[in-house]
Design a protein around this motif. Sequence first.
Motif, short mmCIF file in Angstrom:
data_model
loop_
_atom_site.label_atom_id
_atom_site.label_comp_id
_atom_site.label_asym_id
_atom_site.label_seq_id
_atom_site.Cartn_x
_atom_site.Cartn_y
_atom_site.Cartn_z
N SER A 94 0.82 -1.22 0.00
CA SER A 94 0.00 0.00 0.00
C SER A 94 0.85 1.27 0.00
N ASP A 95 2.18 1.13 0.22
CA ASP A 95 3.02 2.33 0.12
C ASP A 95 3.04 2.85 -1.32
N TRP A 96 2.57 2.03 -2.26
CA TRP A 96 2.53 2.43 -3.67
C TRP A 96 1.13 2.83 -4.12
N GLU A 97 0.19 2.97 -3.15
CA GLU A 97 -1.22 3.28 -3.43
C GLU A 97 -1.36 4.30 -4.56
N GLY A 98 -2.06 3.95 -5.59
CA GLY A 98 -2.34 4.88 -6.70
C GLY A 98 -1.27 4.88 -7.78
N TYR A 99 -0.04 4.57 -7.41
CA TYR A 99 1.08 4.73 -8.33
C TYR A 99 0.96 3.82 -9.56
N ASP A 101 -1.88 2.62 -10.86
CA ASP A 101 -3.23 2.58 -11.44
C ASP A 101 -3.20 2.48 -12.96
N LYS A 104 -4.20 -0.72 -14.65
CA LYS A 104 -5.60 -1.22 -14.66
C LYS A 104 -6.10 -1.48 -16.08
N TYR A 111 -3.77 -3.11 -4.07
CA TYR A 111 -2.77 -2.60 -3.13
C TYR A 111 -2.97 -3.33 -1.80
N PRO A 113 -2.12 -4.31 2.22
CA PRO A 113 -1.66 -3.54 3.38
C PRO A 113 -0.17 -3.78 3.65
N ARG A 114 0.55 -2.70 3.87
CA ARG A 114 1.99 -2.79 4.16
C ARG A 114 2.17 -3.10 5.64
#
Length: 446
Positions: A94-99, A101, A104, A111, A113-114
């Motif tokens: 999740s440290d890469w959340e959005g990166y 995308d 997709k 993502y 959980p870290r």
Amino acid sequence: MKKVITYGTFDLLHHGHINLLRRAKELGDWLIVGVTTDNFDLERGKMNTIQNVVQRIEAVKATGYADQIVIEEYKGQKIDDIQRYGVDIFAIGSDWEGYFDYLKEYCEVVYLPRTEGISSTQLRCEGPSVNIGIIGTGSIASRVIPESKCVNSNCISAAYNPSEKECRAFSEKFDIPMAAKTPEELLDNCNAVYIASPHYTHYQYAKMALDAGKHVLCETPFVLETAQAEELYSIAQEKELVLMVAHKTAYCPAFLHLVSLLKSGVIGEIVEVNASVTTLTDESSDKLDSKRFGGSMNENACFPLLPIFKFLGTGWRNINFYSKMKRGVDMFTKAVFRYDSAVASFQIGLGVKTEGNMVISGTKGYAYVPAPWWRTDYFEIRYEDQNLNKKYFYPFVGEGLRYEIKEFVSKVISRDFGFFRLSKREILKMTEVQEQYLKGVNVFKL
Ligand code: CTP
């Protein structure tokens, strides 16, 4: 079958990685793990990994979660892998959340959980550190210090120069805790030394440091006699110490790739290597002082010798040297090596200027490395059919010294005395060539 893919460096594998791999595996039936290559990490500025790619792959394998391991070598590879392997889910912490995308478009992106409170960075900081004492405080030492800060797990703990005044000024400028008054005091305050003193003093300092149980990183040229080099290597071996020569070209990513590419046969059998290194130097410089073993051969020969040995080996039949002399030193030397089925030559100079490129000729094509080839960041492989030509670009970050420092620090920490990118044999042979020249064997003065 649902295929999941995840990527990481996985340096010093920890329980955060294990949790991530377990969760990724639970998302499907088949888990592919992409492990970054050392070069790819370097390219994206990650200079600080302790373990090499083979060690990191072994650690991932040992978790038992990976059904398939691939190596990640280039930016944009994720899209290629997803398509190539028919991946359904891309999973990452999740440290890469959005990166990610943008993926997709190709598959589902999850993502995970870290795990809090653990990271490779943290482990590297907690881990052992190499305290380096610097001997010699001239221009190369000044360039090494900022570079060493880009590499983890080391600090410059002391400096020594026979001139106390210069040593103090240097230590203050670079915030080094100790300006040692004697080499012994320096050795008491470090566990490794970087020798950047004039080259004719290398042997004496390296021996002193190894005898005191310190690892050694020594600037080029290493020492002046093969017997001295052999003695230093045998002390290092006996005491289980790292002895490495700071030949920056030998550790830079582009040169390393050039070697592996050409070794794999892309230009056919290698028939000729030619390389030049010339720098116009002030006549009053120590580099041209015969009493201080100055001259082009002593100063620069180790650079072109590196590609010659890497591509043609060290089994030459004979070498002829042609030198333009001035006040007892060679301002310029051309050397020609005869091998059984190849030839090599180099031009080096401190008082003559020429194009500083390198050409490696083979039976199917040739490699062209433009000047300055010794700080390689770009080269071309060229063929008769120009449509097949290929250009290769690489980072050469900063002064490029961080690559050798990284290698040295990681060898010291992992107590790895086995494989060296610049081998003992190659170093001994470099010294042998210098020695042959100093003895005047096949030296023709112009
Ligand atoms: N990861 C995790 N929990 C942690 C550390 C990493 O879930 N505490 C995940 C990352 O999100 C990534 C994978 O493990 O999906 C590999 O991460 P990597 O960058 O190799 O590990 P880090 O410990 O984050 O490394 P660094 O400190 O060098 O960034």
